[in-house]
Design a protein around this motif. Structure first.
Motif, short mmCIF file in Angstrom:
data_model
loop_
_atom_site.label_atom_id
_atom_site.label_comp_id
_atom_site.label_asym_id
_atom_site.label_seq_id
_atom_site.Cartn_x
_atom_site.Cartn_y
_atom_site.Cartn_z
N THR A 47 18.04 -61.58 -16.75
CA THR A 47 18.97 -60.82 -17.59
C THR A 47 20.32 -61.51 -17.66
O THR A 47 21.17 -61.12 -18.46
N GLU A 48 20.54 -62.51 -16.81
CA GLU A 48 21.78 -63.28 -16.82
C GLU A 48 21.44 -64.75 -16.94
O GLU A 48 20.49 -65.23 -16.34
N GLY A 49 22.25 -65.48 -17.70
CA GLY A 49 21.94 -66.89 -17.89
C GLY A 49 20.79 -67.07 -18.88
O GLY A 49 20.41 -66.14 -19.60
N ARG A 50 20.23 -68.24 -18.88
CA ARG A 50 19.18 -68.56 -19.84
C ARG A 50 17.80 -68.41 -19.22
O ARG A 50 17.58 -68.76 -18.07
N THR A 51 16.87 -67.88 -20.00
CA THR A 51 15.49 -67.77 -19.54
C THR A 51 14.80 -69.12 -19.64
O THR A 51 14.94 -69.82 -20.65
N LEU A 52 14.09 -69.48 -18.59
CA LEU A 52 13.36 -70.75 -18.58
C LEU A 52 12.09 -70.60 -17.77
O LEU A 52 12.12 -70.14 -16.63
N ASP A 53 10.98 -71.00 -18.37
CA ASP A 53 9.70 -71.07 -17.68
C ASP A 53 9.49 -72.53 -17.28
O ASP A 53 9.34 -73.40 -18.15
N VAL A 54 9.47 -72.81 -15.98
CA VAL A 54 9.39 -74.21 -15.53
C VAL A 54 8.04 -74.84 -15.83
O VAL A 54 7.86 -76.04 -15.61
N ARG A 55 7.11 -74.06 -16.33
CA ARG A 55 5.81 -74.62 -16.73
C ARG A 55 5.86 -75.22 -18.14
O ARG A 55 4.89 -75.85 -18.57
N GLU A 56 6.99 -75.04 -18.85
CA GLU A 56 7.12 -75.51 -20.24
C GLU A 56 8.02 -76.74 -20.26
O GLU A 56 9.25 -76.62 -20.30
N TYR A 57 7.41 -77.92 -20.28
CA TYR A 57 8.16 -79.17 -20.13
C TYR A 57 9.19 -79.39 -21.24
O TYR A 57 10.34 -79.74 -20.96
N ASP A 58 8.79 -79.19 -22.47
CA ASP A 58 9.71 -79.46 -23.59
C ASP A 58 10.94 -78.57 -23.52
O ASP A 58 12.06 -79.00 -23.83
N ASP A 59 10.75 -77.32 -23.11
CA ASP A 59 11.89 -76.40 -22.97
C ASP A 59 12.84 -76.89 -21.88
O ASP A 59 14.07 -76.79 -22.02
N ILE A 60 12.27 -77.42 -20.80
CA ILE A 60 13.10 -77.92 -19.70
C ILE A 60 13.94 -79.11 -20.16
O ILE A 60 15.14 -79.19 -19.89
N VAL A 61 13.32 -80.03 -20.88
CA VAL A 61 14.05 -81.19 -21.38
C VAL A 61 15.20 -80.76 -22.27
O VAL A 61 16.32 -81.29 -22.17
N ASP A 62 14.95 -79.77 -23.12
CA ASP A 62 16.01 -79.27 -23.99
C ASP A 62 17.17 -78.71 -23.18
O ASP A 62 18.35 -78.97 -23.48
N VAL A 63 16.86 -77.93 -22.15
CA VAL A 63 17.91 -77.33 -21.31
C VAL A 63 18.71 -78.41 -20.59
O VAL A 63 19.94 -78.36 -20.53
N VAL A 64 18.01 -79.39 -20.04
CA VAL A 64 18.70 -80.46 -19.31
C VAL A 64 19.59 -81.26 -20.26
O VAL A 64 20.73 -81.61 -19.92
N HIS A 65 19.10 -81.55 -21.46
CA HIS A 65 19.92 -82.25 -22.46
C HIS A 65 21.19 -81.46 -22.78
O HIS A 65 22.29 -82.02 -22.86
N GLU A 66 21.03 -80.16 -22.96
CA GLU A 66 22.17 -79.31 -23.33
C GLU A 66 23.20 -79.21 -22.20
O GLU A 66 24.40 -79.25 -22.44
N CYS A 67 22.71 -79.05 -20.99
CA CYS A 67 23.62 -78.82 -19.84
C CYS A 67 24.29 -80.10 -19.35
O CYS A 67 25.38 -80.05 -18.78
N ARG A 68 23.64 -81.23 -19.52
CA ARG A 68 24.14 -82.50 -19.00
C ARG A 68 24.56 -82.37 -17.52
O ARG A 68 25.69 -82.65 -17.14
N PRO A 69 23.63 -81.91 -16.67
CA PRO A 69 23.99 -81.61 -15.28
C PRO A 69 24.29 -82.86 -14.46
O PRO A 69 23.71 -83.93 -14.68
N THR A 70 25.21 -82.68 -13.52
CA THR A 70 25.42 -83.72 -12.50
C THR A 70 24.50 -83.47 -11.32
O THR A 70 24.18 -84.39 -10.57
N SER A 71 24.09 -82.22 -11.15
CA SER A 71 23.14 -81.84 -10.10
C SER A 71 22.22 -80.75 -10.62
O SER A 71 22.64 -79.88 -11.39
N ILE A 72 20.97 -80.81 -10.18
CA ILE A 72 20.00 -79.76 -10.46
C ILE A 72 19.50 -79.25 -9.12
O ILE A 72 19.00 -80.03 -8.29
N ILE A 73 19.64 -77.95 -8.89
CA ILE A 73 19.13 -77.35 -7.66
C ILE A 73 17.91 -76.53 -8.04
O ILE A 73 18.01 -75.50 -8.72
N HIS A 74 16.75 -77.02 -7.61
CA HIS A 74 15.48 -76.42 -8.05
C HIS A 74 15.00 -75.39 -7.03
O HIS A 74 14.35 -75.72 -6.05
N LEU A 75 15.33 -74.13 -7.32
CA LEU A 75 14.90 -73.01 -6.48
C LEU A 75 13.66 -72.32 -7.03
O LEU A 75 12.96 -71.63 -6.28
N ALA A 76 13.42 -72.45 -8.32
CA ALA A 76 12.35 -71.68 -8.97
C ALA A 76 11.01 -71.90 -8.27
O ALA A 76 10.57 -73.04 -8.10
#
Length: 323
Positions: A47-76
């Protein structure tokens, strides 16, 4: 260790809507005075932030492109062992395929970003029995004994392999951790919730319990997320590609945890063993050696476990009173 206050930290957190994700975001809030931090929380059905299903590769790539993260903390992850046991295919899909997707998307869309992977002490499994209660180090053979541990071990090995292919990663294997906000699917919260309900008369002063003999290495979630935040914000060259236990190095018997919570509640409780809950533990004692992370990052637990238990009990008192 390098501290650069002029650097913008753009941190993508998967599983941000979970118990650990909440406390990790709270930890970053306390660091805002020292660091320029932008958090990108993503979660499944959040309900907060963006919804993301980590099983959907193309969606993940889109999110990473948009965020341009310096770090990714993978808790999911599917984090509850009982749930993973019930639907193991889903657990493997989320915990292994989801981690693979996140790691490869990082290499594709943000190759310089740190990839901080949260594994689990459950990956050690049967190896605990070989150490007879002595704290295990990171070089112990992974011998998981349940679907959750096996899926996390597979993801752990995958991330370690990808470090050789250029993934800028660090892996953590946290031992049992609890704190305010954890669901009652876990033992400390389950005890605290029952005691809180008893304290306001929602149930009689009787607790039905299972096996209280097991010994486990427990931490406060607020100590655990401090390690994740440090690894994202600070530069520890010796950690790159490494794996670290997060542990206290000592064990507590489940019986002692229950006794402490009862004492903190100030109540007289009749504890009854329920034969239907009385399942023998495949691992009698499990604890971790966290010397490596202390040497590399200076991390060690700081919060006393009695304070942790008191905070969990107070959380549940407030929760059951308001419900």
């Amino acid at each position: 260790m390098t501290l650069d206050t002029s650097f913008e930290h753009r941190i993508l957190i998967t599983g941000a809507n979970g118990f650990v994700g909440y406390w990790l975001q709270e930890e970053f809030k306390t660091r805002q005075r020292e660091h320029d931090i932008t958090i990108f929380p993503v979660g499944y059905s959040t309900t907060e932030g963006r919804t993301l299903d980590v099983r959907e590769y193309d969606d993940i790539v889109d999110v990473v492109h948009e965020c341009r993260p310096t770090s990714i903390i993978h808790l999911a992850a599917m984090a509850a062992p009982t749930e993973a046991h019930k639907i193991p295919r889903v657990a493997w899909d989320i915990n292994v395929t989801g981690t693979m997707n996140m790691a490869y998307a990082t290499m594709e869309a943000a190759p310089a970003a740190k990839f901080i992977f949260v594994s689990s002490s459950e990956t050690y499994g049967a190896s605990f029995n070989e150490f007879m209660g002595e704290p295990v180090g990171e070089n112990v053979v992974l011998k998981p004994m349940n679907a959750y541990g096996a899926s996390k071990a597979a993801a752990d090995v995958l991330v370690g392999q990808l470090a050789h292919d250029g993934l800028n990663t660090i892996r953590f294997r946290p031992f049992n951790h609890t704190g305010p906000g954890q669901t009652d699917a876990y033992v400390v919260a389950a005890f605290a919730k029952q005691l809180a309900e008893i304290s306001i008369g929602l149930r009689p002063p009787v607790m039905s319990v299972g096996n209280l003999l097991a010994h486990r290495d427990f931490l406060d979630v607020r100590d655990v997320v401090r390690a994740y935040a440090d690894s994202a914000l600070l530069d520890f060259p010796s950690t790159r590609g490494q794996v670290f236990n997060l542990a206290s190095g000592r064990t507590l018997q489940i019986q002692d945890i229950l006794d402490t919570l009862i004492r903190l509640s100030g109540q007289k409780i009749d504890v009854q063993v329920d034969p239907q809950r009385l399942r023998p533990s495949a691992v009698a004692s499990a604890s971790g050696n966290a010397t490596a992370v202390y040497r590399a990052m200076g991390w060690k637990p700081e919060i006393s476990f009695e304070k942790t238990l008191a905070d969990v009990f107070e959380y549940w008192k407030a929760r059951v009173t308001d419900s």
